[in-house]
Scaffold this motif. Structure first.
Motif, PDB file in Angstrom:
ATOM      1  N   ARG A 113       2.667 -11.978   9.919  1.00 24.78           N
ATOM      2  CA  ARG A 113       1.588 -11.790  10.901  1.00 24.78           C
ATOM      3  C   ARG A 113       1.662 -12.818  12.020  1.00 24.78           C
ATOM      4  NH1 ARG A 113      -4.377 -11.718   8.760  1.00 24.78           N
ATOM      5  NH2 ARG A 113      -4.731 -11.685  11.001  1.00 24.78           N
ATOM      6  N   PHE A 120       3.424 -11.455  15.082  1.00 27.79           N
ATOM      7  CA  PHE A 120       2.971 -10.249  15.783  1.00 27.79           C
ATOM      8  C   PHE A 120       2.743 -10.597  17.255  1.00 27.79           C
ATOM      9  CE2 PHE A 120       0.688  -7.829  12.069  1.00 27.79           C
ATOM     10  CZ  PHE A 120       1.885  -7.761  11.384  1.00 27.79           C
ATOM     11  N   TYR A 155       9.065   1.819  17.228  1.00 30.19           N
ATOM     12  CA  TYR A 155       7.873   1.617  16.411  1.00 30.19           C
ATOM     13  C   TYR A 155       7.710   2.817  15.500  1.00 30.19           C
ATOM     14  CZ  TYR A 155       5.256   4.879  19.425  1.00 30.19           C
ATOM     15  OH  TYR A 155       4.833   5.991  20.104  1.00 30.19           O
ATOM     16  N   ALA A 181       5.417  -3.303   9.459  1.00 28.95           N
ATOM     17  CA  ALA A 181       5.369  -4.396  10.428  1.00 28.95           C
ATOM     18  C   ALA A 181       6.106  -5.621   9.902  1.00 28.95           C
ATOM     19  CB  ALA A 181       3.915  -4.738  10.759  1.00 28.95           C
ATOM     20  N   GLN A 190       9.305  -7.762  11.585  1.00 29.23           N
ATOM     21  CA  GLN A 190       9.241  -9.196  11.852  1.00 29.23           C
ATOM     22  C   GLN A 190      10.265  -9.975  11.039  1.00 29.23           C
ATOM     23  OE1 GLN A 190       7.437 -10.174  14.456  1.00 29.23           O
ATOM     24  NE2 GLN A 190       6.954  -7.987  14.591  1.00 29.23           N
ATOM     25  N   ASN A 223       5.528  -4.158  18.563  1.00 28.15           N
ATOM     26  CA  ASN A 223       5.193  -3.076  17.640  1.00 28.15           C
ATOM     27  C   ASN A 223       3.876  -2.447  18.077  1.00 28.15           C
ATOM     28  OD1 ASN A 223       5.365  -1.393  15.404  1.00 28.15           O
ATOM     29  ND2 ASN A 223       4.638  -2.930  13.948  1.00 28.15           N
ATOM     30  N   TYR A 243       0.486  -0.417  16.307  1.00 26.86           N
ATOM     31  CA  TYR A 243      -0.206   0.067  15.106  1.00 26.86           C
ATOM     32  C   TYR A 243      -0.529   1.541  15.376  1.00 26.86           C
ATOM     33  CZ  TYR A 243      -3.540  -0.190  11.149  1.00 26.86           C
ATOM     34  OH  TYR A 243      -4.212  -0.005   9.959  1.00 26.86           O
ATOM     35  N   TYR A 295      -5.640  -7.505  14.077  1.00 21.84           N
ATOM     36  CA  TYR A 295      -4.302  -8.116  14.071  1.00 21.84           C
ATOM     37  C   TYR A 295      -3.810  -8.465  15.481  1.00 21.84           C
ATOM     38  CZ  TYR A 295      -4.200  -6.212   9.310  1.00 21.84           C
ATOM     39  OH  TYR A 295      -4.492  -5.921   7.996  1.00 21.84           O
ATOM     40  N   ILE A 334      -2.820  -6.438  17.992  1.00 17.77           N
ATOM     41  CA  ILE A 334      -1.605  -5.668  18.238  1.00 17.77           C
ATOM     42  C   ILE A 334      -2.010  -4.339  18.881  1.00 17.77           C
ATOM     43  CG2 ILE A 334      -1.620  -4.600  15.938  1.00 17.77           C
ATOM     44  CD1 ILE A 334       1.433  -4.861  15.924  1.00 17.77           C
TER      45      ILE A 334
END
Length: 480
Positions: A64, A67, A227, A257, A261, A269, A271, A306, A308
């Motif tokens: 995370r 991200f 993605y 994800a 990473q 990326n 979601y 997050y 994102i």
């Protein structure tokens, strides 16, 4: 702009923690050997006999940290580059339908590479669409050119970002070779990779496939845009619970994800989801149901948690024709997603739960997307916008119709539709009693009867065709 919310920050944290519990205690069945190896290298527990991968919470939390909050769709023409979330709502055609509603007969038939060329031309000319995700398959493609027979007519006739997927790595390599050829060299392409890639490597419940996962790894290793979309279906592949489906889908997103990473920290990326609730009366795939919009709103909240970009296939319809159902399913779900803060909307052109493209539907969806962009603008506050001097000048009982201010601002304040009719009934009756679909068909005919300004130059096209023997024609051909 304030966003609609279902959860408090504490509740979003609990959904995240529940997703971590799923990944740690239940795990993900990973069929791709290379992915299992990557997960093992980064601290996951891998059962080599079953392929089950379990994720310690600290591994997920470490991923995370890398991200990133933005994702860029690069176009053949740089003026059409789009960045999430800066350009939200970014509107994309829905994609990969096998069939098309024939514009001449009105009958459904298999789609061809010529249809792709025509649709690419249309999307290039429709202002609300930002990305052309190749709408249909090409039934006329040679067996060894399945993917390039889609990407070539799409890129040849559209200068906006083009997005789709490939069934095999060999197909993917051929598509990338097409990109290098169009760009002039591999190096030039890698500086501006205008082919955008999308896959669904996670198959609910909690399974990662072989080929799509292989493609995601391949592209991420090369630093190319890719993605994935998460697609749980409540009652069939996820719990018959909106919260349970959200939580399991969130765990699936985190697993994918993490893979990105682990390969390349900081890899952009989205979601992206198509979370649905099955119609348990028949088992039908209800992508147009209002629950799709509700789940998109919930996933969007988790994406903000997050930090994102978010979005997905939202604004689809189960209607088999461009009618009131197709309108309200697309309109209600996309409006809900926009108000929740969604960035990416795969919403254009398809009927029957992603099975058939219709030109009239694409035109009407363009109009709906223009309205969504108008909603996103909202009401901009300024002292000038209060219009106090103008209100004083016109005074009680006056008219703003002939005021210079009205003339200067009417086009920026109001969206003027081409499909929706606003005439009085008597005027409508004498002008042919056209429906919205009739006007949409007329608009498609008007656009596609013009010269296509996006088409490859003769020199570039000759170069591409020399590099790929026996390629489909890839030309937009339209008879009104």
């Amino acid at each position: 702009m304030e966003f609609a919310k279902f959860f408090t920050q504490a509740e979003a944290q609990r959904i995240h923690e529940a997703s971590l519990e799923i990944l740690e205690n239940i795990g993900l069945l990973v069929h791709n050997e290379k992915a299992r190896h990557i997960f093992a290298q980064h601290g996951c527990t891998v059962d080599t006999q079953t392929g089950l991968v379990k994720f310690p919470p600290q591994v997920v939390e470490q991923c995370r940290q890398s991200f990133v909050p933005k994702y860029t769709f690069t176009a053949r023409d740089p003026q059409f580059d789009r960045v999430l979330p800066d350009h939200r709502p970014v509107v994309v055609t829905a994609s990969s339908a096998p069939n098309i509603i024939d514009p001449k007969t009105g009958k459904e038939r298999r789609a061809t590479s010529t249809d792709i060329a025509n649709i690419a031309f249309l999307i290039n000319e429709l202002p609300a669409f930002d990305v052309f995700s190749i709408s249909v398959l090409a039934d006329d493609a040679p067996k060894d050119q399945i993917s390039i027979s889609r990407f070539y007519p799409a890129l040849k006739n559209c200068t906006k970002p083009v997005r789709s997927n490939t069934p095999t790595i060999r197909d993917l390599e051929m598509v990338l070779e097409l990109g290098y050829t169009i760009a002039g060299s591999k190096e030039a392409y890698l500086e501006r990779p205008f082919i955008n890639h999308h896959y669904c490597p996670v198959v609910s419940p909690l399974t990662m496939d072989v080929e799509s996962t292989e493609a995601v790894i391949y592209l991420t290793e090369k630093g190319l845009p890719v993605y994935g979309t998460i697609v749980p279906n409540a009652g069939l592949t996820s719990p018959m619970s909106l919260l349970g489906t959200l939580t399991m889908g969130n765990a699936e997103f985190l697993a994918l994800a993490c893979l990105l990473q682990m390969i390349r920290p900081g890899a952009p990326n989205i979601y992206a989801v198509l979370s649905t609730v099955a119609d348990m009366r028949t088992g039908a795939y209800a992508s147009g149901a209002i629950e799709t919009g509700i789940l998109q709103m919930a996933h969007t909240m988790m994406a903000r948690f997050y930090n994102i970009p978010s979005g997905g296939y939202i604004g689809l319809t189960n209607a088999q024709t461009t009618d009131a159902q197709s309108g309200y399913e697309t309109g209600m779900n996309t409006a809900a997603a926009l108000l929740a803060g969604g960035d990416l909307f795969n919403m254009g052109g398809l009927l029957g739960g992603l099975m058939a493209f219709d030109y009239a539907k694409a035109i009407m969806d363009n109009e709906m997307a223009m309205m969504l962009k108008q909603v996103k603008r909202g009401v901009e506050f300024s002292e000038e916008g209060l219009c106090l001097d103008l209100i004083k000048e016109i005074g009680p009982g006056g008219s703003y119709m002939d005021a210079l201010h009205t003339l200067e601002h009417m086009r920026e304040v109001a969206f003027f539709p081409k499909v929706a009719g606003r005439e009085m009934r008597a005027q409508w009756a004498v002008s042919g009693q056209l429906t919205a679909r009739d006007r949409a068909v007329e608009e498609a005919n008007r656009i596609l009867s013009k010269e296509n300004p996006a088409r490859f130059s003769a020199e570039l096209d000759a170069k591409v065709r020399a590099h790929f023997p026996n390629l489909v024609a890839g030309d937009a051909k339209w008879e009104a």
